[in-house]
Enzyme design. Structure first.
Site, PDB file in Angstrom:
ATOM      1  N   ALA A 268       2.341  42.377  12.977  1.00 13.01           N
ATOM      2  CA  ALA A 268       2.332  42.510  11.524  1.00 13.01           C
ATOM      3  C   ALA A 268       1.921  41.204  10.842  1.00 13.01           C
ATOM      4  O   ALA A 268       1.724  40.168  11.488  1.00 13.01           O
ATOM      5  CB  ALA A 268       3.713  42.963  11.048  1.00 13.01           C
ATOM      6  N   HIS A 269       1.828  41.276   9.514  1.00 14.76           N
ATOM      7  CA  HIS A 269       1.346  40.122   8.748  1.00 14.76           C
ATOM      8  C   HIS A 269       2.280  38.918   8.883  1.00 14.76           C
ATOM      9  O   HIS A 269       3.485  39.049   9.011  1.00 14.76           O
ATOM     10  CB  HIS A 269       1.123  40.483   7.279  1.00 14.76           C
ATOM     11  CG  HIS A 269       2.337  40.968   6.548  1.00 14.76           C
ATOM     12  ND1 HIS A 269       2.286  41.419   5.257  1.00 14.76           N
ATOM     13  CD2 HIS A 269       3.641  41.073   6.904  1.00 14.76           C
ATOM     14  CE1 HIS A 269       3.494  41.771   4.863  1.00 14.76           C
ATOM     15  NE2 HIS A 269       4.327  41.570   5.847  1.00 14.76           N
ATOM     16  N   ASN A 270       1.644  37.754   8.901  1.00 15.09           N
ATOM     17  CA  ASN A 270       2.319  36.448   8.922  1.00 15.09           C
ATOM     18  C   ASN A 270       2.981  36.094  10.250  1.00 15.09           C
ATOM     19  O   ASN A 270       3.623  35.054  10.360  1.00 15.09           O
ATOM     20  CB  ASN A 270       3.390  36.346   7.816  1.00 15.09           C
ATOM     21  CG  ASN A 270       2.884  36.790   6.475  1.00 15.09           C
ATOM     22  OD1 ASN A 270       1.736  36.519   6.120  1.00 15.09           O
ATOM     23  ND2 ASN A 270       3.703  37.502   5.725  1.00 15.09           N
TER      24      ASN A 270
ATOM     25  N   GLN B 214      -3.047  41.367   0.332  1.00 14.30           N
ATOM     26  CA  GLN B 214      -2.915  40.560   1.549  1.00 14.30           C
ATOM     27  C   GLN B 214      -4.104  39.602   1.599  1.00 14.30           C
ATOM     28  O   GLN B 214      -5.191  39.958   2.050  1.00 14.30           O
ATOM     29  CB  GLN B 214      -2.866  41.463   2.774  1.00 14.30           C
ATOM     30  CG  GLN B 214      -1.768  42.523   2.719  1.00 14.30           C
ATOM     31  CD  GLN B 214      -0.373  41.923   2.770  1.00 14.30           C
ATOM     32  OE1 GLN B 214       0.032  41.351   3.775  1.00 14.30           O
ATOM     33  NE2 GLN B 214       0.383  42.051   1.681  1.00 14.30           N
TER      34      GLN B 214
END
Length: 351
Positions: free
Chosen positions: A239-241, A198
């Site tokens: 969460a990511h993004n 990540q």
């Protein structure tokens, strides 16, 4: 902490119409039914108007339309609740940080810490981090490499910022919050999960608030982004993004899956869940415990699930739901039977 401010000063600050003694001392805030001498209160909802009769407050924030309902000192404003919000900061007992670095703090040689920042006990600030003027960092917080914290930020004790987290001005982050943890990214190779690095970061705009034990994961490639004025309650997972638009608010226990985009001025009530890779347009309100499984393209209020009802009624409803497929098939058969009879009758009448 104690503070005394004149009623006239509050009127001037709010741009309110003063009715009463401008030199009266105001020493605190309280609910209408609990306020005593020296305290100011407010009437925001009509169901609390009954408390005006016996109110002991030094003054009350009122709409002009309610002015005749109260004979005591008052500040007349268009929105008493908003006025209460604005003056509440005068009476906030939260300790103010003292500029300087606690002797137990560990700060990398190349980190930049403004002399007007307050760095608490056992804080760790890693290489390349930049801390602006007026920032307060509470005890036992961790600021990772290359992090940036803008002017006037306030971090409670035990906040964790992993590397490459960038925070705007006047941001508040409560204890236990973790920003920049690794996103949940894995590729499946014949049933075996392979980790995806990540390599993005986290970016927060100005005037953002992050609640206790809330987690905002770093992006897989680009940054996870939180817009200006966003308010996040406790125990939220982002969460990511994910991208969150300006002035959106989320209540506790919201969970947002990866790569989802949420627009501006949205409100997500407690326990809302969103699947990944969907878009929510501006101006959407999602009620509590709703599960959002597809994009929302029109502003408005959205819900899913069933509302509370007495347990016995709920059990009956749940039992009926299990039979709904069978009921649908039976209904289709009945519709076909009715259609057949109707067609036969029509043919008979035509003959």
């Amino acid at each position: 902490m104690s503070i005394t401010i004149k009623l006239g000063q509050l009127a001037e600050f709010l741009g309110a119409t003063l009715r009463g003694d401008k030199d009266k001392d105001i020493t605190g805030l309280a609910a209408l039914q609990e306020a005593g001498p020296g305290q100011i209160s407010f009437l925001a909802k009509s169901q609390y108007r009954k408390f005006l009769v016996d109110a002991q407050a030094a003054a009350v924030l009122l709409k002009p339309a309610d002015a005749d309902s109260y004979t005591g000192d008052a500040l007349l404003v268009p929105d008493p609740y908003l006025a209460y919000a604005r003056i509440s900061h005068f009476f906030d007992p939260k300790p103010k940080g003292v500029a300087g670095v606690h002797p137990t703090a560990v700060i990398a040689d190349d980190a930049q810490v403004d002399p007007a920042a307050s760095i608490g006990a056992f804080v760790v600030i890693e290489s390349g981090a930049r801390i602006a003027a007026g920032v307060t960092i509470g005890a036992h917080s961790f600021i990772g490499a290359r992090c940036e914290i803008g002017e006037g930020g306030w971090l409670a004790p035990r906040v964790t910022l992993y590397h490459d987290v960038r925070i705007g001005k006047h941001v508040v982050i409560q204890s236990g919050a973790v920003l920049g943890g690794e996103g949940f990214g894995f590729a499946n190779e014949k049933g075996v999960w392979q980790k995806i690095a990540q390599i993005g970061g986290v970016t927060l705009g100005d005037d953002v608030e992050v609640g206790v034990n809330t987690a905002i994961d770093r992006g897989a490639l680009a940054d996870t982004r939180i817009g200006n004025g966003v308010k996040l309650d406790n125990q939220i997972q982002i969460a990511h993004n994910v991208q969150v638009g300006d002035h959106t608010a989320m209540a506790a226990c919201v969970g947002i899956s990866g790569s989802t985009k949420i627009g501006k001025h949205c409100m997500l009530a407690g326990g809302v869940g969103l699947v990944g890779h969907i878009d929510i347009c501006d101006g959407v309100y999602i009620t509590g415990m709703t599960m959002v499984t597809h994009s929302i393209t029109e502003p408005g209020s959205y819900s899913s699930g069933t509302a509370m009802q007495p347990a016995a009624e709920w059990r009956k409803s749940a039992a009926r739901l299990r039979k709904i497929d069978d009921m649908a098939r039976r209904l289709q058969k009945l519709e076909k039977a009715v259609e057949t009879v109707t067609c036969a009758d029509n043919r008979s009448s035509d003959g």
